[in-house]
Design an enzyme around this catalytic site. Structure first.
Site, PDB file in Angstrom:
ATOM      1  N   ASP A   1       0.883  -1.164   0.000  1.00  0.00           N
ATOM      2  CA  ASP A   1       0.000   0.000   0.000  1.00  0.00           C
ATOM      3  C   ASP A   1       0.924   1.218   0.000  1.00  0.00           C
ATOM      4  OD1 ASP A   1      -1.640   2.110   0.628  1.00  0.00           O
ATOM      5  OD2 ASP A   1      -2.203   1.398   2.627  1.00  0.00           O
TER       6      ASP A   1
ATOM      7  N   LYS B   1       2.880  10.981  -4.028  1.00  0.00           N
ATOM      8  CA  LYS B   1       1.645  10.441  -4.615  1.00  0.00           C
ATOM      9  C   LYS B   1       0.743  11.557  -5.159  1.00  0.00           C
ATOM     10  CE  LYS B   1      -1.802   6.990  -3.299  1.00  0.00           C
ATOM     11  NZ  LYS B   1      -2.171   6.080  -2.203  1.00  0.00           N
TER      12      LYS B   1
END
Ligand code: AMP
Length: 615
Positions: free
Chosen positions: A13, A76
């Protein structure tokens, strides 16, 4: 069914603020969350550059306040995006981002005294490398295969860029899966084993930087996504920013100083705000204390939960609008939901619980799976399913988060695949030339919901040569979306039975082969440097341990008093030299410590030998 991948396979993740890695453990019949070298089960998604090394994870985050301009986080929020689309974020980051080639953002840092630029893919690759190494240490074996999760609402460019980051990190990215889908797998496996009745699950996933909701049905081992909605730019960091602004203004008002231009002070304030935000999830008031925040002036204040909710209310409402949109898109009624599952660190905020309960008309929310770990758990299950023979197959049916189409005359978006269509899917459409003897046709492919094509995300622009012919020449455009939601395009013109088929992939949006190779090489160089630093640290530790041991030996009356004065002098000199070496270690190579330790050991051994022989 034969499994396609050999060797261990992990689930990662890759979060905006924290990342987590897990692996399936056959002997326990469950996935294991792997702790990092600090013993933590989640690792900050931070990379820092200093005058002598690169740091990743906890070590990078811990020094962020003293080195703000070279400590990179939020990769991100950058990955797969254009410089023009990140202008609001740039205002908040203490590190520098500039426009590189093709408007790709470049992150500028000072590393070992030199300016260097990195793509977001490279920073993400460093984080993925760290997660791979954490897993390899735990498994005592190299790891190559991984399933990586992304927000369901990530667009095509962001997904492809994540795959590229995995490649740079030396990983074989078996599949990219959506974070809420991974969480649903974890939930299904941990809480709903043998679910033979169809269950409708709503996943609410609010992390550090992204927000996703997903409506799925689970029956036996089939996980079918009905609809997703989200915002790749909404999460815990936005709540932190709001609280930070609140205290910057308060400090200005009360102390008459403005800290907004000081990255170090802002970083320390941000850390305190994040802590206070977490406290407000279980207490109604949190204090904020930052010593010498700016020009020696302390910040000592507090914030109530009510104030926190007030300054973030529009963001919470935005979350609820997105929840609503998911139901509208799915055509499903909210009363048909069996379980509302909360995941992502920010899903712990009480106001959101209240808003969700109101939305679901008093339904109990499921908070029994670990919100920080569920996504990695589900990814590890999926990775095992692809590589371990004994794991039963899970069938995942996902959807695309954004509509895909081409631009037709008048800048109109002609949708070929509407959002929330199940994948994999292939859709074809025939267009016709509108002038005689047209020598080429330009096909523009967009992703998004605006009816004006140019307002959407341009995925690619392709030119197809045509034979001379009267207008009305048919051109077939084909969109093939694979199970990861990644799009491959082809266009084909057919004249007189003559077929010309052209595979088109959007290379302009992706890293070129040369860039990828350069990044892989650089990542290997970084790894080699890390290994060198590790060896040096070990050599220094060994020398330090031996130094402590010798100090004990010579101060021991029974042994120390028997060492002859000449040897004693030599040993004392070596003790001082060792200490000097250790204190001024910066420029010495590893072999200096190793060689000196050997020499030192020989000297002490020989002195002790003489005692034992009574010489
Ligand atoms: P994730 O991306 O899922 O790891 O979530 C990280 C985000 O969750 C960060 O912004 C954290 O500040 C936030 N977070 C973690 N714990 C809490 C909490 N108890 N209350 C509010 N936010 C939290």
């Amino acid at each position: 069914m034969a499994k396609k991948y050999e060797g261990p396979a992990i689930g990662i993740d890759l979060g905006t603020t924290y990342s987590c890695v897990a692996v399936w453990q056959e002997q326990n019949n469950r996935a294991e969350i792997i702790h990092n070298d600090q013993g933590n089960r989640i690792t900050p998604s931070f990379v820092a550059f200093t005058h002598d090394q690169r740091l990743i994870g906890d070590a990078a985050k811990n020094q962020a306040a003293s080195n703000p301009s070279n400590t990179i986080y939020d990769a991100k929020r950058l990955i797969g995006r254009k410089y023009k689309d990140i202008q609001n974020d740039i205002q908040l980051w203490p590190f520098k981002v500039i426009a590189g080639i093709d408007d790709n953002p470049w992150i500028l840092v000072n590393y070992k005294g030199k300016e260097k630029h990195f793509f977001a893919e490279e920073i993400s690759a460093m984080l993925l490398t760290k997660m791979r190494e954490i897993a390899a240490k735990f498994l005592e074996s190299p790891v190559k295969n991984a399933v990586i999760t992304v927000p369901a609402y990530f667009n095509d460019s962001q997904r492809k860029a994540t795959v590229d980051a995995g490649t740079v990190a030396g990983l074989n990215v078996m599949r990219i899966i959506n974070e809420p889908t991974a969480a649903a797998i974890a939930y299904g496996l941990q809480k709903r084993t043998n679910c033979t009745e169809k269950r409708n699950i709503f996943i609410f996933d609010l992390g550090g930087g992204t927000f996703d909701v997903s409506l799925l049905t689970i029956k036996n081992n089939v996980f079918e996504v009905k609809a997703v909605a989200g915002d790749t730019h909404l999460g815990g960091e936005d709540f932190d920013n709001r609280m930070m602004n609140h205290f910057v203004e308060e400090f200005k008002r009360k102390k008459k100083v403005d800290i907004s231009g000081n990255p170090g002070s802002l970083r320390r304030l941000r850390n305190s705000c994040e802590r206070a935000k977490r406290i407000l999830s279980f207490a109604v008031v949190a204090t904020i204390e930052v010593n010498a925040l700016f020009q020696g002036i302390d910040l000592s204040s507090s914030i109530t939960r009510a104030k926190f909710e007030d300054i973030n209310m529009d963001l919470f409402e935005k979350c609820m609008d997105i929840v609503n949109r998911c139901f509208v898109d799915s055509g499903m009624d909210k009363s048909s939901v069996d379980d509302v599952v909360l995941i992502g660190g920010s899903s712990r905020i009480p106001k959101l619980h209240q808003l969700l309960q109101e939305f679901f008309e008093g339904k109990e929310l499921c908070m029994s799976i670990n919100p920080d770990e569920a996504v990695a758990y589900g990814a590890a299950v999926h990775a095992a399913m692809l590589s371990v023979k004994s794991i039963p197959n899970i069938l995942l049916r996902d959807v695309i988060p954004l509509s895909l189409g081409t631009s037709i005359k008048g800048d109109i978006m002609d949708v070929l695949v509407p959002r929330n269509t199940s994948v994999p899917i292939t859709k074809k459409k025939t267009y016709f030339t509108d002038v005689d003897n047209q020598s080429r046709v330009l096909i523009k492919v967009y992703e998004g919901e605006s009816s004006i094509a140019s307002e959407n995300n341009l995925l690619g622009l392709f030119s197809l040569s045509l034979p001379l012919a009267p207008r009305g020449l048919p051109i077939q455009v084909c969109f093939a979306i694979d199970k990861d939601g990644i799009l491959n395009l082809s266009a084909e013109e057919e004249t007189g039975g003559n077929k010309k088929n052209i595979m088109l992939t959007n290379e302009k949006e992706r890293l070129s082969t040369e860039e990828l190779e350069r990044m892989i090489q650089e990542a290997e160089n970084f790894e080699a440097e890390d290994t060198k630093l590790e060896h040096k640290a070990k050599a220094m530790n060994d020398l330090n341990d031996y130094l402590c041991h010798v100090r004990k030996v010579i101060s021991d009356n029974d042994v120390g008093s028997l060492i002859c004065p000449v040897d004693k002098l030599k040993i004392y000199t070596a003790v001082v030299k060792s200490q000097n070496l250790l204190d001024g270690n910066k420029h010495e190579e590893t072999h200096v410590f190793v060689d000196f330790l050997k020499e030192f050991q020989n000297m002490v051994d020989s002195a002790l030998y003489k005692i034992s022989k009574g010489v």
